[in-house]
Design a protein around this motif. Structure first.
Motif, PDB file in Angstrom:
ATOM      1  N   GLU A  98     -19.106 -33.685  -3.794  1.00  0.00           N
ATOM      2  CA  GLU A  98     -20.490 -33.274  -3.560  1.00  0.00           C
ATOM      3  C   GLU A  98     -20.543 -31.851  -3.017  1.00  0.00           C
ATOM      4  O   GLU A  98     -21.440 -31.080  -3.342  1.00  0.00           O
ATOM      5  CB  GLU A  98     -21.171 -34.242  -2.584  1.00  0.00           C
ATOM      6  CG  GLU A  98     -22.662 -34.010  -2.484  1.00  0.00           C
ATOM      7  CD  GLU A  98     -23.341 -35.063  -1.626  1.00  0.00           C
ATOM      8  OE1 GLU A  98     -22.689 -35.619  -0.727  1.00  0.00           O
ATOM      9  OE2 GLU A  98     -24.535 -35.332  -1.863  1.00  0.00           O
ATOM     10  N   GLU A  99     -19.591 -31.503  -2.187  1.00  0.00           N
ATOM     11  CA  GLU A  99     -19.615 -30.161  -1.593  1.00  0.00           C
ATOM     12  C   GLU A  99     -19.428 -29.060  -2.627  1.00  0.00           C
ATOM     13  O   GLU A  99     -19.830 -27.930  -2.398  1.00  0.00           O
ATOM     14  CB  GLU A  99     -18.567 -30.047  -0.493  1.00  0.00           C
ATOM     15  CG  GLU A  99     -17.169 -30.396  -0.928  1.00  0.00           C
ATOM     16  CD  GLU A  99     -16.225 -30.509   0.281  1.00  0.00           C
ATOM     17  OE1 GLU A  99     -16.381 -31.457   1.051  1.00  0.00           O
ATOM     18  OE2 GLU A  99     -15.369 -29.624   0.431  1.00  0.00           O
ATOM     19  N   LEU A 114     -20.887 -29.085  -5.626  1.00  0.00           N
ATOM     20  CA  LEU A 114     -22.247 -28.833  -6.114  1.00  0.00           C
ATOM     21  C   LEU A 114     -23.102 -28.192  -5.033  1.00  0.00           C
ATOM     22  O   LEU A 114     -24.020 -27.438  -5.317  1.00  0.00           O
ATOM     23  CB  LEU A 114     -22.901 -30.140  -6.570  1.00  0.00           C
ATOM     24  CG  LEU A 114     -22.552 -30.670  -7.944  1.00  0.00           C
ATOM     25  CD1 LEU A 114     -23.531 -31.760  -8.348  1.00  0.00           C
ATOM     26  CD2 LEU A 114     -22.556 -29.562  -8.979  1.00  0.00           C
ATOM     27  N   ASP A 115     -22.776 -28.511  -3.791  1.00  0.00           N
ATOM     28  CA  ASP A 115     -23.552 -27.953  -2.688  1.00  0.00           C
ATOM     29  C   ASP A 115     -23.449 -26.433  -2.657  1.00  0.00           C
ATOM     30  O   ASP A 115     -24.416 -25.751  -2.318  1.00  0.00           O
ATOM     31  CB  ASP A 115     -23.078 -28.538  -1.362  1.00  0.00           C
ATOM     32  CG  ASP A 115     -23.941 -28.067  -0.204  1.00  0.00           C
ATOM     33  OD1 ASP A 115     -25.115 -28.499  -0.175  1.00  0.00           O
ATOM     34  OD2 ASP A 115     -23.473 -27.277   0.611  1.00  0.00           O
ATOM     35  N   ALA A 175     -25.966 -25.129  -4.985  1.00  0.00           N
ATOM     36  CA  ALA A 175     -27.316 -25.254  -4.431  1.00  0.00           C
ATOM     37  C   ALA A 175     -27.575 -24.173  -3.387  1.00  0.00           C
ATOM     38  O   ALA A 175     -28.667 -23.606  -3.325  1.00  0.00           O
ATOM     39  CB  ALA A 175     -27.503 -26.634  -3.818  1.00  0.00           C
ATOM     40  N   ALA A 176     -26.558 -23.888  -2.585  1.00  0.00           N
ATOM     41  CA  ALA A 176     -26.711 -22.872  -1.540  1.00  0.00           C
ATOM     42  C   ALA A 176     -26.974 -21.506  -2.162  1.00  0.00           C
ATOM     43  O   ALA A 176     -27.815 -20.742  -1.677  1.00  0.00           O
ATOM     44  CB  ALA A 176     -25.467 -22.832  -0.666  1.00  0.00           C
ATOM     45  N   GLU A 182     -30.508 -21.425  -3.298  1.00  0.00           N
ATOM     46  CA  GLU A 182     -31.425 -21.407  -2.153  1.00  0.00           C
ATOM     47  C   GLU A 182     -31.533 -20.009  -1.558  1.00  0.00           C
ATOM     48  O   GLU A 182     -32.598 -19.590  -1.117  1.00  0.00           O
ATOM     49  CB  GLU A 182     -30.927 -22.388  -1.084  1.00  0.00           C
ATOM     50  CG  GLU A 182     -31.898 -22.571   0.078  1.00  0.00           C
ATOM     51  CD  GLU A 182     -31.337 -23.487   1.153  1.00  0.00           C
ATOM     52  OE1 GLU A 182     -30.109 -23.687   1.189  1.00  0.00           O
ATOM     53  OE2 GLU A 182     -32.132 -23.995   1.952  1.00  0.00           O
ATOM     54  N   ASN A 185     -29.188 -25.501 -13.215  1.00  0.00           N
ATOM     55  CA  ASN A 185     -30.164 -26.327 -12.531  1.00  0.00           C
ATOM     56  C   ASN A 185     -30.229 -27.745 -13.097  1.00  0.00           C
ATOM     57  O   ASN A 185     -30.531 -28.692 -12.380  1.00  0.00           O
ATOM     58  CB  ASN A 185     -31.525 -25.650 -12.671  1.00  0.00           C
ATOM     59  CG  ASN A 185     -32.260 -25.619 -11.371  1.00  0.00           C
ATOM     60  OD1 ASN A 185     -33.208 -26.354 -11.198  1.00  0.00           O
ATOM     61  ND2 ASN A 185     -31.811 -24.802 -10.441  1.00  0.00           N
ATOM     62  N   PHE A 212     -28.120 -30.770 -11.477  1.00  0.00           N
ATOM     63  CA  PHE A 212     -28.612 -31.564 -10.344  1.00  0.00           C
ATOM     64  C   PHE A 212     -29.427 -32.763 -10.820  1.00  0.00           C
ATOM     65  O   PHE A 212     -29.370 -33.836 -10.237  1.00  0.00           O
ATOM     66  CB  PHE A 212     -29.441 -30.697  -9.409  1.00  0.00           C
ATOM     67  CG  PHE A 212     -28.645 -29.614  -8.738  1.00  0.00           C
ATOM     68  CD1 PHE A 212     -27.642 -29.934  -7.834  1.00  0.00           C
ATOM     69  CD2 PHE A 212     -28.878 -28.277  -9.017  1.00  0.00           C
ATOM     70  CE1 PHE A 212     -26.897 -28.942  -7.218  1.00  0.00           C
ATOM     71  CE2 PHE A 212     -28.137 -27.270  -8.409  1.00  0.00           C
ATOM     72  CZ  PHE A 212     -27.140 -27.610  -7.508  1.00  0.00           C
TER      73      PHE A 212
END
Lengths: 154, 154
Positions: free
Chosen positions: A54-55, A57-58, A61-62, A65, A80, A83
């Motif tokens: 998961e990290e 993909l995180d 996302a960061a 963001e 995108n 997700f």
DNA sequence: ATAACTATGGTATAACATGGGATTTTATGG
DNA sequence: CCATAAAATCCCATGTTATACCATAGTTAT
């Protein structure tokens, strides 16, 4: 705490009627050590399932963001889409995850699933499809690097 | 405590006569873990509802407080537009939120709503509209990245 | 040889989405 | 300040599905 993590090896496990399959124990060890979660999604370019932590993909996302405009559509819409396709797949006390119908169908998986390590991520294949893919990749590699071919005869 | 949070997956839920919809359980878990709240607003660029954690908007508010240069003015205006539109949507004991008429109308949602994970935020679509949007994104991606198309046939 | 772990089948339990109704809150006018 | 209608919130009931748990057999390591 482990310094590095690598999804490796190639392991074939049974898929039962409910879509349950044992996650290779080495993969489980990584997830436990890093207190993370397995996330899976359909490969964008191949008929297989892709998985990662998961990290991983995180980080994606960061980046999005922190881009200048949070409310505009992401520059790379395709990124995108991941997700929307991805989902956590926690394993139970016996080490199994339950793959969704959507994922199994995309990869053409029925009774057996092959886990293939790819370093920071891994793939899950229908056994026959993986055999073909691996042959293709090897042929491609040999074509591009003749030095490998010469060593074959030694 | 969770290290990261990601809104993921694509889930279609019923919208009843009162405008009630179940928030996907994974999303609820994030809200609970972080003791936060779901906030929704009309997308600035698409016919859909957007949602995120209240703390995500709070970061943007902090950015405005700290913005000094005039270049960020346009950006700040957009953000403020969202503040005027956004609202908390707490979920009840059964996990449902009640979407407002304004939001439903903007997204053209009637009987069903599709939740689409986008990492730090998510979107809520009318099912048909989302199908079109996803197709549009994929088509766009293939145009810009032919390498994906070539691998598709293997 | 024995203990720990693995893969795998089966079953029981808890969680989820959803419909319906009851109760409380809110806005508005007397 | 109260009365009333509308609307939002809460609570209960249900079928379905996913998850947790138990059991067994085969492997590996000690």
């Amino acid at each position: 705490m482990r310094k590095v993590f690598l999804f490796m090896d190639t392991i074939c496990n049974k898929v039962d009627g409910k879509g349950r399959v044992s996650l290779p124990s080495d993969y489980r060890a990584i997830v436990k050590d890093l207190s993370s979660e397995i996330v899976c999604y359909r490969s964008l370019s191949l008929p297989c399932i892709e998985g990662c932590l998961e990290e991983t993909l995180d980080k994606l996302a960061a980046d999005i963001e922190n881009s200048t405009d949070f409310f505009s559509e992401a520059q790379d819409n395709l990124t995108n889409l991941v997700f929307g396709d991805a989902k956590r797949f926690p394993f139970d006390s016996t080490g199994r995850i339950m793959l969704s119908e959507k994922l199994l169908k995309h990869a053409g998986i029925t009774n057996e699933a092959v886990f293939v390590g790819k370093g920071r991520k891994f793939q899950i294949w229908n056994p026959e499809n993986w055999a073909k893919e691996e042959a293709r990749i090897r042929a491609e590699a040999l074509k591009n690097r003749p030095s490998l071919r010469s060593k074959e005869n030694e």
